[in-house]
Design a protein around this motif. Structure first.
Motif, PDB file in Angstrom:
ATOM      1  N   THR A 185      31.412  -0.512   0.118  1.00  0.00           N
ATOM      2  CA  THR A 185      30.905  -1.850  -0.186  1.00  0.00           C
ATOM      3  C   THR A 185      30.294  -2.491   1.056  1.00  0.00           C
ATOM      4  O   THR A 185      29.206  -3.079   1.001  1.00  0.00           O
ATOM      5  CB  THR A 185      32.028  -2.732  -0.768  1.00  0.00           C
ATOM      6  OG1 THR A 185      32.512  -2.130  -1.986  1.00  0.00           O
ATOM      7  CG2 THR A 185      31.532  -4.130  -1.081  1.00  0.00           C
ATOM      8  N   LYS A 195      26.336  -3.515   1.812  1.00  0.00           N
ATOM      9  CA  LYS A 195      25.913  -4.854   2.246  1.00  0.00           C
ATOM     10  C   LYS A 195      25.055  -4.766   3.499  1.00  0.00           C
ATOM     11  O   LYS A 195      24.032  -5.444   3.608  1.00  0.00           O
ATOM     12  CB  LYS A 195      27.136  -5.736   2.525  1.00  0.00           C
ATOM     13  CG  LYS A 195      27.845  -6.221   1.297  1.00  0.00           C
ATOM     14  CD  LYS A 195      29.041  -7.067   1.718  1.00  0.00           C
ATOM     15  CE  LYS A 195      29.936  -7.398   0.561  1.00  0.00           C
ATOM     16  NZ  LYS A 195      31.152  -8.116   0.994  1.00  0.00           N
ATOM     17  N   TYR A 230      29.123  -3.277  -5.778  1.00  0.00           N
ATOM     18  CA  TYR A 230      30.378  -3.952  -5.461  1.00  0.00           C
ATOM     19  C   TYR A 230      31.457  -3.138  -6.154  1.00  0.00           C
ATOM     20  O   TYR A 230      31.370  -2.886  -7.360  1.00  0.00           O
ATOM     21  CB  TYR A 230      30.381  -5.401  -5.962  1.00  0.00           C
ATOM     22  CG  TYR A 230      31.749  -6.016  -5.914  1.00  0.00           C
ATOM     23  CD1 TYR A 230      32.314  -6.390  -4.700  1.00  0.00           C
ATOM     24  CD2 TYR A 230      32.498  -6.178  -7.074  1.00  0.00           C
ATOM     25  CE1 TYR A 230      33.586  -6.919  -4.641  1.00  0.00           C
ATOM     26  CE2 TYR A 230      33.770  -6.709  -7.020  1.00  0.00           C
ATOM     27  CZ  TYR A 230      34.306  -7.082  -5.814  1.00  0.00           C
ATOM     28  OH  TYR A 230      35.575  -7.597  -5.750  1.00  0.00           O
ATOM     29  N   LEU A 253      33.715 -13.540  -5.327  1.00  0.00           N
ATOM     30  CA  LEU A 253      34.248 -13.151  -4.027  1.00  0.00           C
ATOM     31  C   LEU A 253      35.007 -14.303  -3.395  1.00  0.00           C
ATOM     32  O   LEU A 253      34.645 -15.461  -3.585  1.00  0.00           O
ATOM     33  CB  LEU A 253      33.102 -12.717  -3.105  1.00  0.00           C
ATOM     34  CG  LEU A 253      32.272 -11.545  -3.623  1.00  0.00           C
ATOM     35  CD1 LEU A 253      31.066 -11.316  -2.719  1.00  0.00           C
ATOM     36  CD2 LEU A 253      33.105 -10.289  -3.711  1.00  0.00           C
TER      37      LEU A 253
END
Length: 131
Positions: free
Chosen positions: A40, A44, A63, A127
């Motif tokens: 993950t 990013k 994700y 998140l």
């Protein structure tokens, strides 16, 4: 002196147990958890990098929540995505995703517990706030 000696011996035993617990080999669950976080984070970084190919913008969102049963389909879709083969970072990320999928369905199959099967949660995750 004897109670002090017993207390010291108890303290040494307790500290030894704590050290052994800290050096225990990783479990299947801890390996899956750490690898999913690594993937993950790498995704990013790849998305935010200015030097990557434009195809990266088109990659499926990645994700990962290993407690969500839909993560298996998410991993399969990501690995099978036909674009960006020439981008080294994407190839490496796909290889990590393939490894995670294999670990989850083969080695850790009996150790994992899926708490949900909410596929939309992997597309639009809630998140925690950044501190």
């Amino acid at each position: 002196k004897i109670p002090t000696m017993k207390m010291l011996l108890s303290l040494i035993t307790l500290l030894s147990a704590a050290l052994l617990a800290g050096t225990a080999p990783p479990t299947c669950y801890s390996r899956v958890l750490s690898l999913s976080k690594e993937i993950t984070e790498s995704f990013k970084e790849l998305q935010s990098s200015k030097s990557v190919d434009s195809c990266v913008e088109m990659l499926p969102r990645l994700y990962l929540d290993i407690h969500n049963y839909c993560v298996l389909a998410k991993l399969r879709d990501f690995v099978a995505y036909p674009r960006c083969e020439r981008v080294l970072e994407v190839s490496e990320l796909k290889e990590k995703a393939r490894s995670l999928y294999t670990i989850m369905i083969s080695y850790c199959r009996r150790d994992l517990v899926f708490l949900t099967d909410d596929c939309s949660a992997l597309e639009n995750p809630i998140l925690p706030p950044i501190e």
